[in-house]
Write an enzyme that holds these catalytic residues in place. Structure first.
Site, PDB file in Angstrom:
ATOM      1  N   ARG A  76      16.771 -49.392  18.068  1.00  0.00           N
ATOM      2  CA  ARG A  76      17.128 -47.995  17.825  1.00  0.00           C
ATOM      3  C   ARG A  76      18.569 -47.712  18.226  1.00  0.00           C
ATOM      4  O   ARG A  76      19.004 -48.121  19.303  1.00  0.00           O
ATOM      5  CB  ARG A  76      16.186 -47.077  18.613  1.00  0.00           C
ATOM      6  CG  ARG A  76      14.747 -47.130  18.149  1.00  0.00           C
ATOM      7  CD  ARG A  76      13.835 -46.264  19.027  1.00  0.00           C
ATOM      8  NE  ARG A  76      12.480 -46.240  18.495  1.00  0.00           N
ATOM      9  CZ  ARG A  76      11.536 -47.145  18.802  1.00  0.00           C
ATOM     10  NH1 ARG A  76      11.812 -48.136  19.647  1.00  0.00           N
ATOM     11  NH2 ARG A  76      10.329 -47.060  18.270  1.00  0.00           N
ATOM     12  N   HIS A 101      16.029 -50.158  13.113  1.00  0.00           N
ATOM     13  CA  HIS A 101      15.835 -51.392  12.335  1.00  0.00           C
ATOM     14  C   HIS A 101      16.593 -51.424  11.010  1.00  0.00           C
ATOM     15  O   HIS A 101      16.065 -51.838   9.978  1.00  0.00           O
ATOM     16  CB  HIS A 101      14.345 -51.617  12.082  1.00  0.00           C
ATOM     17  CG  HIS A 101      13.560 -52.001  13.308  1.00  0.00           C
ATOM     18  ND1 HIS A 101      14.128 -52.593  14.408  1.00  0.00           N
ATOM     19  CD2 HIS A 101      12.232 -51.881  13.593  1.00  0.00           C
ATOM     20  CE1 HIS A 101      13.192 -52.824  15.326  1.00  0.00           C
ATOM     21  NE2 HIS A 101      12.040 -52.401  14.861  1.00  0.00           N
ATOM     22  N   HIS A 175      10.267 -59.744  12.963  1.00  0.00           N
ATOM     23  CA  HIS A 175       9.337 -58.757  13.527  1.00  0.00           C
ATOM     24  C   HIS A 175       7.874 -59.154  13.300  1.00  0.00           C
ATOM     25  O   HIS A 175       7.035 -58.306  13.011  1.00  0.00           O
ATOM     26  CB  HIS A 175       9.627 -57.384  12.904  1.00  0.00           C
ATOM     27  CG  HIS A 175       9.273 -56.214  13.772  1.00  0.00           C
ATOM     28  ND1 HIS A 175       7.973 -55.785  13.954  1.00  0.00           N
ATOM     29  CD2 HIS A 175      10.044 -55.392  14.510  1.00  0.00           C
ATOM     30  CE1 HIS A 175       7.965 -54.726  14.751  1.00  0.00           C
ATOM     31  NE2 HIS A 175       9.222 -54.481  15.111  1.00  0.00           N
ATOM     32  N   SER A 176       7.574 -60.437  13.462  1.00  0.00           N
ATOM     33  CA  SER A 176       6.178 -60.869  13.340  1.00  0.00           C
ATOM     34  C   SER A 176       5.357 -60.382  14.534  1.00  0.00           C
ATOM     35  O   SER A 176       5.834 -60.367  15.666  1.00  0.00           O
ATOM     36  CB  SER A 176       6.093 -62.392  13.264  1.00  0.00           C
ATOM     37  OG  SER A 176       6.559 -62.855  12.023  1.00  0.00           O
ATOM     38  N   TYR A 177       4.121 -59.991  14.237  1.00  0.00           N
ATOM     39  CA  TYR A 177       3.163 -59.613  15.274  1.00  0.00           C
ATOM     40  C   TYR A 177       2.236 -60.807  15.488  1.00  0.00           C
ATOM     41  O   TYR A 177       1.471 -61.168  14.594  1.00  0.00           O
ATOM     42  CB  TYR A 177       2.311 -58.427  14.829  1.00  0.00           C
ATOM     43  CG  TYR A 177       3.005 -57.090  14.704  1.00  0.00           C
ATOM     44  CD1 TYR A 177       2.671 -56.033  15.546  1.00  0.00           C
ATOM     45  CD2 TYR A 177       3.958 -56.861  13.711  1.00  0.00           C
ATOM     46  CE1 TYR A 177       3.262 -54.775  15.411  1.00  0.00           C
ATOM     47  CE2 TYR A 177       4.564 -55.624  13.573  1.00  0.00           C
ATOM     48  CZ  TYR A 177       4.211 -54.580  14.424  1.00  0.00           C
ATOM     49  OH  TYR A 177       4.810 -53.353  14.280  1.00  0.00           O
ATOM     50  N   ASP A 248       7.470 -51.598  24.906  1.00  0.00           N
ATOM     51  CA  ASP A 248       8.380 -51.543  23.757  1.00  0.00           C
ATOM     52  C   ASP A 248       9.797 -51.624  24.327  1.00  0.00           C
ATOM     53  O   ASP A 248      10.662 -50.837  23.978  1.00  0.00           O
ATOM     54  CB  ASP A 248       8.175 -50.255  22.958  1.00  0.00           C
ATOM     55  CG  ASP A 248       8.825 -50.310  21.578  1.00  0.00           C
ATOM     56  OD1 ASP A 248       9.398 -51.362  21.223  1.00  0.00           O
ATOM     57  OD2 ASP A 248       8.779 -49.290  20.861  1.00  0.00           O
ATOM     58  N   GLU A 309      10.769 -59.874  19.819  1.00  0.00           N
ATOM     59  CA  GLU A 309      11.965 -59.636  19.012  1.00  0.00           C
ATOM     60  C   GLU A 309      13.213 -60.082  19.774  1.00  0.00           C
ATOM     61  O   GLU A 309      13.875 -59.288  20.429  1.00  0.00           O
ATOM     62  CB  GLU A 309      12.064 -58.156  18.639  1.00  0.00           C
ATOM     63  CG  GLU A 309      10.853 -57.618  17.895  1.00  0.00           C
ATOM     64  CD  GLU A 309      10.801 -56.099  17.894  1.00  0.00           C
ATOM     65  OE1 GLU A 309      11.773 -55.463  17.436  1.00  0.00           O
ATOM     66  OE2 GLU A 309       9.788 -55.537  18.363  1.00  0.00           O
TER      67      GLU A 309
END
Length: 345
Positions: A76, A101, A175-177, A248, A309
């Protein structure tokens, strides 16, 4: 080693890289999105360990950035503005009053040029994109190359290079989870995490760094020795509450251990070890993941995945003490993150 490709929705290409150990990774040329990662558990059972939409149409909007390449700047940017070399730049406000992003038309929404390669012990996909001066509000013509390489050692290597004809901010990541339980059998609450980091960025209520770096010692952010992730979901620490009862946050790596991050699922035996030359990482535990989206195996829910990330910090655009996102004109941006998959019996 194998590479296969198929056409998706009549407009995208999906490439599947497969090694001789049976591990495979599927990637779209759209957004560089990882749509599937098949990895064996301790019994040799291969299951998907990333969050993915059941239907490919979900990636057209992809509000949670599943599997995507992020740019020009991951994270951000406060107020969606920054000043560079005495020039003021205004960006899209796509996260309240802030820019997130790379904006709604960021690198996660573009068609990348692709090229495959295959060697004795590696197989890979090269993605290229030319981001024009002024695109999304950023200065400079930026040439970006991202390479996904799968090895026979069950490593997925992400290599990023870029250069610009003007000084510009850049912070690229994936940005894979991840969910190592396999096929989303459980949330990540019982996953165990080690992070080689003794400080993290304090956030305000809008999830923007305040400028203060906090010591992890004595908090639910102390992952210097491996601990269960879910302990931070239900604690009373204010920083967990601000993030929706999770994480986060940007962790700055100490770079003192063999791996920067280790993620384990004790039930499946899968282990993900992360090594990078990036200065830090945002760990996001899907605290804001909407319920009811149709994923490959179940409907989406909170805590279903964890994002690692690895990146610089956009907070550096206005705060001191953070790893810079500024790339000088003519300089080469070169970063690598290696995801190594192992088994713990």
């Amino acid at each position: 080693m194998q590479i296969s490709e198929k056409t998706i929705l009549g407009k995208w290409k999906e490439y599947t890289l497969k090694n001789d150990m049976g591990m495979s990774v599927s990637i779209l040329n759209y957004g560089g999105i990882i749509t599937k990662m098949m990895v064996p558990d301790r019994n040799g059972k291969k299951e998907n360990i990333v969050l993915a939409y059941r239907d490919y149409q979900g990636y057209e909007l992809n509000p949670h950035y599943f599997g995507a390449l992020i740019g020009r700047v991951a994270g951000r940017i406060k107020g969606a503005t920054f000043t560079l070399n005495n020039e003021y730049y205004s960006l899209e406000k796509n996260d309240g009053e802030n820019h997130q992003h790379g904006g709604s038309d960021g690198f996660h929404q573009i068609i990348w040029e692709t090229e495959t390669f295959q060697q004795k012990n590696t197989v890979g996909l090269i993605l290229k994109y030319k981001s024009k001066d002024g695109e999304a509000g950023y200065p400079g013509n930026l040439d970006v190359v991202v390479t996904y390489t799968l090895t026979n050692d069950n490593q997925l290597r992400l290599h990023y290079t870029a250069n610009s004809d003007k000084t510009t901010p850049i912070a690229l990541t994936n940005h894979s989870y991840f969910n190592l339980s396999g096929n989303l059998k459980e949330t990540v609450k019982n996953h165990e995490v080690m992070i080689d980091s003794s400080q993290f960025a304090e956030l305000d209520k809008h999830l923007i760094p305040t400028g203060r770096l906090m010591k992890v010692e004595g908090t639910s952010f102390d992952f210097r020795t491996i601990r269960k992730l879910g302990t931070g979901f239900k604690g009373d620490f204010e920083q967990n509450k601000i993030a929706g009862n999770g994480y986060d946050h940007y962790f700055i790596f100490d770079h003192t251990k063999e791996y920067n991050v280790v993620l384990k699922d004790p039930t499946s035996g899968r282990v993900l070890a992360v090594k990078t030359n990036q200065p830090g990482m945002v760990m996001y535990t899907s605290n804001s993941l909407d319920e009811g989206q149709e994923l490959t195996d179940i409907s989406s829910s909170k805590y279903l995945g964890i994002c690692l990330e690895t990146q610089e910090s956009p907070a550096s655009l206005e705060q001191k003490g953070f790893p810079t996102v500024i790339l000088q004109a003519g300089e080469i941006y070169k970063r690598e993150t290696i995801f190594s998959f192992k088994i713990e019996h």
